[in-house]
Motif scaffolding. Structure first.
Motif, PDB file in Angstrom:
ATOM      1  N   LEU A 166       0.829  -1.206   0.000  1.00 17.66           N
ATOM      2  CA  LEU A 166       0.000   0.000   0.000  1.00 17.66           C
ATOM      3  C   LEU A 166       0.864   1.256   0.000  1.00 17.66           C
ATOM      4  CD1 LEU A 166      -2.807   1.225   0.095  1.00 17.66           C
ATOM      5  CD2 LEU A 166      -2.786   0.957   2.582  1.00 17.66           C
ATOM      6  N   LEU A 167       1.937   1.225   0.769  1.00 14.38           N
ATOM      7  CA  LEU A 167       2.832   2.381   0.841  1.00 14.38           C
ATOM      8  C   LEU A 167       3.546   2.628  -0.489  1.00 14.38           C
ATOM      9  CD1 LEU A 167       4.409   1.812   4.377  1.00 14.38           C
ATOM     10  CD2 LEU A 167       2.956   3.730   3.697  1.00 14.38           C
ATOM     11  N   LYS A 168       3.848   1.556  -1.220  1.00 10.92           N
ATOM     12  CA  LYS A 168       4.572   1.696  -2.490  1.00 10.92           C
ATOM     13  C   LYS A 168       3.660   2.131  -3.632  1.00 10.92           C
ATOM     14  CE  LYS A 168       8.116  -1.710  -1.295  1.00 10.92           C
ATOM     15  NZ  LYS A 168       8.637  -3.081  -1.540  1.00 10.92           N
ATOM     16  N   GLY A 169       2.361   2.055  -3.427  1.00 10.89           N
ATOM     17  CA  GLY A 169       1.422   2.460  -4.462  1.00 10.89           C
ATOM     18  C   GLY A 169       1.350   3.967  -4.597  1.00 10.89           C
ATOM     19  N   ASP A 170       0.577   4.416  -5.569  1.00  6.11           N
ATOM     20  CA  ASP A 170       0.457   5.866  -5.783  1.00  6.11           C
ATOM     21  C   ASP A 170      -0.953   6.376  -5.504  1.00  6.11           C
ATOM     22  OD1 ASP A 170      -0.870   4.744  -7.898  1.00  6.11           O
ATOM     23  OD2 ASP A 170       0.458   5.548  -9.451  1.00  6.11           O
ATOM     24  N   GLU A 171      -1.837   5.497  -5.039  1.00  4.36           N
ATOM     25  CA  GLU A 171      -3.194   5.904  -4.713  1.00  4.36           C
ATOM     26  C   GLU A 171      -3.201   6.697  -3.407  1.00  4.36           C
ATOM     27  OE1 GLU A 171      -7.642   3.852  -4.181  1.00  4.36           O
ATOM     28  OE2 GLU A 171      -5.870   2.636  -4.631  1.00  4.36           O
ATOM     29  N   ALA A 172      -4.001   7.751  -3.357  1.00  2.00           N
ATOM     30  CA  ALA A 172      -4.068   8.572  -2.144  1.00  2.00           C
ATOM     31  C   ALA A 172      -4.489   7.735  -0.945  1.00  2.00           C
ATOM     32  CB  ALA A 172      -5.050   9.716  -2.351  1.00  2.00           C
ATOM     33  N   ILE A 173      -3.824   7.936   0.172  1.00  2.00           N
ATOM     34  CA  ILE A 173      -4.133   7.188   1.389  1.00  2.00           C
ATOM     35  C   ILE A 173      -5.097   8.015   2.237  1.00  2.00           C
ATOM     36  CG2 ILE A 173      -3.219   6.182   3.505  1.00  2.00           C
ATOM     37  CD1 ILE A 173      -0.618   5.643   2.039  1.00  2.00           C
ATOM     38  N   THR A 174      -6.302   7.523   2.351  1.00  2.00           N
ATOM     39  CA  THR A 174      -7.354   8.189   3.117  1.00  2.00           C
ATOM     40  C   THR A 174      -8.041   7.176   4.017  1.00  2.00           C
ATOM     41  OG1 THR A 174      -9.034   7.724   1.435  1.00  2.00           O
ATOM     42  CG2 THR A 174      -7.773   9.779   1.197  1.00  2.00           C
ATOM     43  N   ARG A 227       4.091   9.734   3.152  1.00  2.00           N
ATOM     44  CA  ARG A 227       3.090   8.706   2.842  1.00  2.00           C
ATOM     45  C   ARG A 227       2.905   7.753   4.019  1.00  2.00           C
ATOM     46  NH1 ARG A 227       0.289   7.277  -1.539  1.00  2.00           N
ATOM     47  NH2 ARG A 227      -0.202   5.078  -1.908  1.00  2.00           N
ATOM     48  N   ARG A 228       3.989   7.458   4.703  1.00  2.07           N
ATOM     49  CA  ARG A 228       3.909   6.591   5.879  1.00  2.07           C
ATOM     50  C   ARG A 228       3.075   7.273   6.970  1.00  2.07           C
ATOM     51  NH1 ARG A 228       6.785   1.999   7.238  1.00  2.07           N
ATOM     52  NH2 ARG A 228       7.810   2.201   5.212  1.00  2.07           N
ATOM     53  N   CYS A 229       3.252   8.567   7.132  1.00  9.77           N
ATOM     54  CA  CYS A 229       2.451   9.310   8.103  1.00  9.77           C
ATOM     55  C   CYS A 229       0.975   9.329   7.704  1.00  9.77           C
ATOM     56  CB  CYS A 229       2.978  10.743   8.241  1.00  9.77           C
ATOM     57  SG  CYS A 229       3.882  11.038   9.781  1.00  9.77           S
ATOM     58  N   GLU A 230       0.720   9.476   6.423  1.00  9.31           N
ATOM     59  CA  GLU A 230      -0.661   9.462   5.951  1.00  9.31           C
ATOM     60  C   GLU A 230      -1.345   8.146   6.320  1.00  9.31           C
ATOM     61  OE1 GLU A 230      -0.446  10.208   1.790  1.00  9.31           O
ATOM     62  OE2 GLU A 230       0.119  12.322   2.018  1.00  9.31           O
ATOM     63  N   LEU A 231      -0.613   7.047   6.172  1.00  9.73           N
ATOM     64  CA  LEU A 231      -1.183   5.740   6.510  1.00  9.73           C
ATOM     65  C   LEU A 231      -1.367   5.601   8.020  1.00  9.73           C
ATOM     66  CD1 LEU A 231      -2.185   3.027   5.517  1.00  9.73           C
ATOM     67  CD2 LEU A 231       0.162   2.157   5.669  1.00  9.73           C
ATOM     68  N   LEU A 232      -0.406   6.078   8.782  1.00  7.45           N
ATOM     69  CA  LEU A 232      -0.498   6.017  10.237  1.00  7.45           C
ATOM     70  C   LEU A 232      -1.750   6.748  10.730  1.00  7.45           C
ATOM     71  CD1 LEU A 232       1.126   5.159  12.851  1.00  7.45           C
ATOM     72  CD2 LEU A 232       2.055   7.480  12.842  1.00  7.45           C
ATOM     73  N   VAL A 233      -1.991   7.931  10.193  1.00  6.42           N
ATOM     74  CA  VAL A 233      -3.153   8.719  10.601  1.00  6.42           C
ATOM     75  C   VAL A 233      -4.456   8.080  10.105  1.00  6.42           C
ATOM     76  CG1 VAL A 233      -4.326  10.935  10.319  1.00  6.42           C
ATOM     77  CG2 VAL A 233      -1.869  10.881  10.766  1.00  6.42           C
TER      78      VAL A 233
END
Length: 385
Positions: free
Chosen positions: A130-138, A177-183
């Motif tokens: 998921l982190l390596k992808g380019d889709e927005a993490i929401t 991006r890692r922070c986006e996933l964490l949140v």
């Protein structure tokens, strides 16, 4: 990305309201409550609804901590704050983890909170993909994803894994991006926890009424004995889970332990619950304390009182409470994490002591308690070890 601006979208609580009224004709049936009805109401209020409320609050604190940290990801102190918030949320999840009925059992809610055991290291693989992808993490992206990347297990990987959970991964390349996933995962977890709490709340889904107000118009709980049977399932299944899945299977407890032959042990320590954070023991202690509270309705009118006052089973009630106390003492006596001491003779003896206490307690709950209550165990609890 402005992490502080993230909005949590809580799903509507399920419409599980059971309306029960008291007419003049039924006044005597409504007050005072039968002892069995009091057990249900007090246990639900004091040990279950309060547990979901605390889990909801802890998950909100965890989300806030993630947002605050990701505003300045180089802040090491704030990184430790979110790790602490994660442990507190695990504690509150451990309080309700073993409840065997209600909203938690619907639509994979438990799996959305915790993916375990992870026998194929799916968490690491799915999260990194998921982190390596380019889709927005929401939050919606996390909700649409597999349960593997949701919940506390995914967060444990992001916060405690030897490589992925290093604080520098958030302030270096790819850190945004890692922070986006964490949140997003933290916020999604809060949505789930809030939904569960709302499902039980009297002023929302009111599953509290469904559980505690039994009767012929209540298809899920047609009488008090059925509802008490679900509490019994929770107690038995909870101890079975600790004994079998949290100790025996990952730690290979068996014949080799007779003489503590650690050289012949076949442990699978990466199947331990919360092995990355080495928080397995603490979660077990919380499990045991929570199950003890369910048996006692905390300090209100619980199964323990019902056994003594209605069933004339004071000795059994005392034995079960003593079994919980001895198990908690045995778990607390383990020096170090289960992950670290699993293959050490000295540490393993303490683990075996806990295993023995759990076996004694389980026998009381599975063999003696159903007969005393006149209640039946559900299918899962009859599966044995």
């Amino acid at each position: 990305m402005n992490f502080a601006a993230i909005t949590l979208f809580l799903s509507k609580p399920p419409a599980r309201v059971l309306i029960v009224g008291c007419s003049l004709a039924t006044l005597l049936a409504c007050s005072p409550p039968l002892p069995s009805s009091k057990v249900l109401m007090d246990t639900a209020n004091q040990s279950i609804v309060s547990g979901y409320q605390a889990f909801n609050i802890a998950s909100k604190t965890l989300t806030d901590s993630a947002v605050n940290y990701c505003e300045i990801p180089s802040n090491i102190a704030q990184f430790e704050t979110i790790r602490t918030a994660w442990k507190k949320t695990v504690n509150q999840w451990s309080v309700v983890q073993n409840i065997q009925f209600g909203p938690l059992m619907v639509d994979n809610q438990a799996w959305k909170i915790q993916f375990w055991p992870d026998k194929k290291n799916l968490i690491a693989r799915k999260v990194e993909a998921l982190l390596k992808g380019d889709e927005a993490i929401t939050i919606q992206r996390v909700d649409d994803a597999s349960v593997v990347v949701q919940g506390l297990s995914s967060l444990e990987y992001l916060l405690f894994d030897a490589k992925a959970g290093n604080q520098l991964r958030y302030s270096g390349d790819g850190g945004q991006r890692r922070c986006e996933l964490l949140v997003a995962v933290s916020a999604h977890l809060h949505n789930v926890a809030s939904g569960l709490h709302n499902s039980w709340r009297k002023d929302a889904g009111n599953y509290l009424a469904t559980f505690s107000q039994t009767g012929e118009n209540n298809p899920e709980f047609p009488d008090d004995n059925v509802a008490i049977g679900y509490l019994l399932d929770t107690l038995v299944s909870g101890i079975e889970l600790i004994k079998r899945d949290k100790l025996e299977r990952p730690l290979g407890i068996g014949l080799a332990d007779t003489e503590l032959k650690t050289d012949t042990l076949q442990t699978q320590i990466y199947q331990l619950e919360w092995w990355r954070s080495q928080y397995s023991k603490e979660a077990i202690i919380t499990n045991l304390s929570a199950l003890k509270d369910i048996f006692n309705a905390n300090s209100a009118y619980g199964i323990d009182d019902y056994l003594r006052e209605v069933k004339g089973q004071t000795e059994l009630s005392d034995k079960i409470n003593e079994g919980f106390k001895r198990s908690i003492v045995a778990a607390s006596a383990i020096d170090g994490s289960l992950f670290a001491i699993a293959n050490e003779a000295t540490g393993r003896q303490a683990i075996l002591n806990l295993h023995s206490e759990l076996g004694t307690l389980l026998a009381l709950l599975r063999n003696d308690l159903p007969t005393a209550l006149g209640a039946s165990l559900g299918f899962n609890s009859k599966d044995g070890d």
